[in-house]
Scaffold this motif. Structure first.
Motif, mmCIF file in Angstrom:
data_model
loop_
_atom_site.group_PDB
_atom_site.id
_atom_site.type_symbol
_atom_site.label_atom_id
_atom_site.label_comp_id
_atom_site.label_asym_id
_atom_site.label_seq_id
_atom_site.Cartn_x
_atom_site.Cartn_y
_atom_site.Cartn_z
ATOM 1 N N ALA A 38 0.831 -1.203 0.000
ATOM 2 C CA ALA A 38 0.000 0.000 0.000
ATOM 3 C C ALA A 38 0.868 1.256 0.000
ATOM 4 C CB ALA A 38 -0.928 -0.003 1.210
ATOM 5 N N GLN A 39 1.925 1.255 0.783
ATOM 6 C CA GLN A 39 2.819 2.412 0.823
ATOM 7 C C GLN A 39 3.455 2.658 -0.544
ATOM 8 O OE1 GLN A 39 3.295 4.544 3.609
ATOM 9 N NE2 GLN A 39 4.158 5.757 1.933
ATOM 10 N N PHE A 40 3.731 1.586 -1.274
ATOM 11 C CA PHE A 40 4.263 1.709 -2.639
ATOM 12 C C PHE A 40 3.295 2.468 -3.539
ATOM 13 C CE2 PHE A 40 4.235 -0.137 -6.958
ATOM 14 C CZ PHE A 40 5.498 0.228 -7.387
ATOM 15 N N TYR A 41 1.988 2.290 -3.283
ATOM 16 C CA TYR A 41 0.977 2.946 -4.115
ATOM 17 C C TYR A 41 0.631 4.365 -3.646
ATOM 18 C CZ TYR A 41 -0.128 -1.446 -6.561
ATOM 19 O OH TYR A 41 -0.081 -2.575 -7.335
ATOM 20 N N VAL A 42 1.105 4.767 -2.488
ATOM 21 C CA VAL A 42 0.806 6.106 -1.967
ATOM 22 C C VAL A 42 1.564 7.153 -2.775
ATOM 23 C CG1 VAL A 42 1.065 7.668 0.005
ATOM 24 C CG2 VAL A 42 0.280 5.314 0.376
ATOM 25 N N ARG A 43 0.886 8.241 -3.078
ATOM 26 C CA ARG A 43 1.521 9.368 -3.750
ATOM 27 C C ARG A 43 1.280 10.633 -2.930
ATOM 28 N NH1 ARG A 43 3.387 5.660 -5.695
ATOM 29 N NH2 ARG A 43 3.717 5.119 -7.896
ATOM 30 N N SER A 44 2.193 11.582 -3.044
ATOM 31 C CA SER A 44 2.069 12.847 -2.318
ATOM 32 C C SER A 44 0.959 13.692 -2.923
ATOM 33 C CB SER A 44 3.389 13.615 -2.373
ATOM 34 O OG SER A 44 4.432 12.867 -1.783
ATOM 35 N N PRO A 45 0.354 14.576 -2.121
ATOM 36 C CA PRO A 45 -0.676 15.478 -2.653
ATOM 37 C C PRO A 45 -0.145 16.282 -3.833
ATOM 38 C CG PRO A 45 -0.645 15.573 -0.254
ATOM 39 C CD PRO A 45 0.544 14.751 -0.659
ATOM 40 N N GLY A 46 -0.936 16.335 -4.891
ATOM 41 C CA GLY A 46 -0.529 17.063 -6.089
ATOM 42 C C GLY A 46 0.118 16.200 -7.153
#
Length: 328
Positions: A38-46
């Motif tokens: 899941a962390q691999f799929y997380v992206r920063s805002p924007g």
């Protein structure tokens, strides 16, 4: 159907996760692997959201027999971002309303080659029951089962905590509100205890506290000020208006004064404590707006993490089914 049966039901003959019905019985390594993906799929805002084609050629059907915004939309986005075709069934106009059984609905979807079925229902045991009857290539994901289980919510809560406070063994975590009727609280308890949380506290008015046989190892409080003191994570749960009368709470203002997470109460927690809420919120009832929108709130981050967690779950069960086919 008991949660222990559900835990066994969700694995294939090789012990791999085929369905996700409950977090009970899952190992720390299994939960950590899902959180890492899941962390691999997380992206920063924007940033543009993560995408791949893990689910290309697969069809995901959302069957929500209860209202939902966050969970349904995040499952839909997760599936689309993994390349799946997605069908959302309007259960208010479905054949079930006309008297069709759930299994007949499932068989119809299978015949149309839907192979990942995401279910939310108020009936306890329904996801595991359906998992008994689906074809070998079909996966069932529990998106909220009665008061018993909400596994992807438990995972996204654990992921959000880990992003801010990676060492679970040092944490004091408080879950506060209507614990007795909360599937969110139960799945969070499973996740946090498996991941080795240092201390788990639950706080609720007496009539909203679960049975003594539940939430083993958690410290119980009926005083929110004592419960929140020295904590690192505070998770407020939604209080339903119809529950307040059964708990002898005359109105929302009274509940907020007695049990709401306020700025003054938050000062009793450890410095740097984070505040969570699964949504939807009753602002200025279980949580003050100034806290929900304040600097210690990670509520919007929970929503963001929900999509990533559901991508991780979808990718994992599909890969496990594909691995089983290769072995054959």
């Amino acid at each position: 159907m008991t949660t222990d049966v559900s835990a066994k039901m969700q694995r294939d003959s090789e012990g791999r996760l085929r369905h996700l019905i409950t977090l009970e019985g899952m190992s720390r390594d299994e939960l950590t692997a899902l959180l890492d993906l899941a962390q691999f799929y997380v992206r920063s805002p924007g940033d543009l959201p993560a995408r791949d084609q893990t689910l290309s050629g697969h069809t995901v059907a959302n069957l929500f027999f209860e209202p939902s915004t966050r969970t349904r939309v995040s499952f839909e986005l997760a599936a689309q971002r993994l390349g799946a075709d997605v069908v959302n069934l309007d259960m208010q106009t479905s054949s079930r309303v006309k008297g069709e059984t759930v299994l007949d609905t499932i068989y119809t979807l299978q015949a149309m080659h839907a192979d990942i079925l995401i279910m939310r229902d108020a009936e306890p045991g329904l996801p595991a029951h359906v998992a008994n009857f689906v074809a070998p290539n079909v996966c069932i994901l529990n998106a909220g089962e009665a008061h018993l289980s909400h596994p992807t919510q438990g995972l996204l809560d654990a992921l959000t905590i880990r992003q801010h406070k990676p060492d679970f063994s040092k944490l004091k975590v408080l879950i506060a509100g209507d614990i007795s009727h909360s599937r969110v609280a139960r799945s969070a308890w499973h996740a946090l205890t498996t991941l080795g949380v240092g201390e788990l506290r639950i706080a609720a008015p007496d009539d909203l506290m679960p049975k003594a046989s539940e939430f083993a190892g958690a410290k119980r409080f009926d005083d929110i000020d004592k419960a929140i003191a020295g904590t690192d994570v505070i998770m407020a749960l939604r209080i339903q208006r119809e529950r307040m009368s059964s708990a002898q709470i005359p109105d929302e203002a009274t509940y907020h004064r007695a049990f709401g997470i306020t700025v003054d109460r938050l000062k009793k927690a450890n410095q740097g404590a984070i505040v969570m809420h699964p949504g939807p919120m009753n602002r200025d009832v279980e949580i003050a707006s100034s806290v929900a929108d304040g600097p210690q709130s990670v509520i919007q981050q929970q929503v963001t993490n929900g999509v990533a967690v559901r991508m991780a779950v979808l990718a994992t069960v599909v890969r496990n089914v594909q691995s089983r086919r290769k072995l054959k």
